[in-house]
Design an enzyme around this catalytic site. Sequence first.
Site, PDB file in Angstrom:
ATOM      1  N   HIS A 179      23.208  17.705 -20.237  1.00 53.23           N
ATOM      2  CA  HIS A 179      23.077  16.530 -21.099  1.00 53.23           C
ATOM      3  C   HIS A 179      21.971  16.733 -22.123  1.00 53.23           C
ATOM      4  O   HIS A 179      22.078  16.289 -23.268  1.00 53.23           O
ATOM      5  CB  HIS A 179      22.784  15.284 -20.249  1.00 53.23           C
ATOM      6  CG  HIS A 179      22.936  13.996 -20.977  1.00 53.23           C
ATOM      7  ND1 HIS A 179      21.864  13.258 -21.440  1.00 53.23           N
ATOM      8  CD2 HIS A 179      24.046  13.292 -21.342  1.00 53.23           C
ATOM      9  CE1 HIS A 179      22.294  12.168 -22.033  1.00 53.23           C
ATOM     10  NE2 HIS A 179      23.618  12.159 -21.993  1.00 53.23           N
ATOM     11  N   CYS A 180      20.910  17.430 -21.726  1.00 58.63           N
ATOM     12  CA  CYS A 180      19.765  17.658 -22.619  1.00 58.63           C
ATOM     13  C   CYS A 180      20.126  18.496 -23.839  1.00 58.63           C
ATOM     14  O   CYS A 180      19.444  18.403 -24.866  1.00 58.63           O
ATOM     15  CB  CYS A 180      18.643  18.367 -21.875  1.00 58.63           C
ATOM     16  SG  CYS A 180      18.034  17.533 -20.412  1.00 58.63           S
ATOM     17  N   ILE A 181      21.151  19.321 -23.739  1.00 55.19           N
ATOM     18  CA  ILE A 181      21.454  20.269 -24.824  1.00 55.19           C
ATOM     19  C   ILE A 181      22.642  19.827 -25.665  1.00 55.19           C
ATOM     20  O   ILE A 181      23.111  20.580 -26.518  1.00 55.19           O
ATOM     21  CB  ILE A 181      21.674  21.691 -24.270  1.00 55.19           C
ATOM     22  CG1 ILE A 181      22.969  21.790 -23.460  1.00 55.19           C
ATOM     23  CG2 ILE A 181      20.480  22.120 -23.429  1.00 55.19           C
ATOM     24  CD1 ILE A 181      23.306  23.203 -23.007  1.00 55.19           C
TER      25      ILE A 181
END
Length: 338
Positions: free
Chosen positions: A329-331
């Site tokens: 999700h962070c990327i």
Amino acid sequence: MTLPRDDGYFMPAEWMPHSRCWMAWPCREALWGDRLEMAQDAYAEVANAIAQFEPVTMIANPQDVAEVSLRCGSGVGCLPIPHDDSWTRDTGPSFLANTQGELAGVAWRFNAWGQKYNEYEKDRQTATAILEHLGLPVFAADMVLEGGAIHVDGEGSLLTSEQCLLNPNRNPDLTRSKIEEKLRAYLGVETIIWLNEGLIDDETDGHVDNLACFAAPGIVLALSSDDPSDENYTALQENIDRLRGAVDAKGRSLEVIEVPQPDRMNDDHGRRLSRSYINFYIANGGIIMPSFEDAQDARAYEIIADAFPNRSVVTVAANDIAFGGGGIHCITQQQPLV
């Protein structure tokens, strides 16, 4: 200055249809060290998994475009935009929509997760660069915020954590009420549900996308531990208790579905990696979920597949991403389809 809420804009839920997913190619050698190539391989695998469901554009420093195109393949687009790091959830825009079918975006202030890195000037410009490339209105927010610190249900409710948004390394001059006021103004939300602490050794200071997310209006997936001796146990239990006691913007009590955390894995300095099954990406018709070669992988897969019965769950090995401090999700950053 006109604010998004004044123009009828709001942040759609991640499960609403997307026109594209945005990512950024890993490039910070000071972060990745000799793991840089493994990280790049992992990012390419995530991009190609998402590309099964929706278009993907990988931004890259101009000198890296040819390599990115070669390593990601023809199914992933590439756009030259200078950047310092590869966490598009945090440096990219928070896309907004309105009932007239118009799209815009918020460019939050970015300070490298509380100035944990010295070089972030290019990342400060990433959100605006993407929005200008798309020809979309840019709402420049006067608050430091990363996209991984928030999650919305598209119906007026927002999840976040006190450890992150109230941290003096972000907005030391803003009170909780002022931060809530700005979240409402820029994202069109009404109710802010505050969790407390994040995972131990989390470089982001408790991003909520490791802790909890909406699976549907009124339904939340939350990371949990059943081991009282685990260093994350107390914080995760308190977050679950807060969620069970919360009421969303529509007056609903939340249904909380617990997802077990993976076992401890350390980085090269003995710090616990921030690994979480909650850190997945919702694509058009699919879920791109991290796997960690962990005993909990199968159980977490079952829970997430049950929570999204109309989507295909695709797992991608994510340990190489976790060594950089984040997850799938962070990327990634979704662009809504309007």
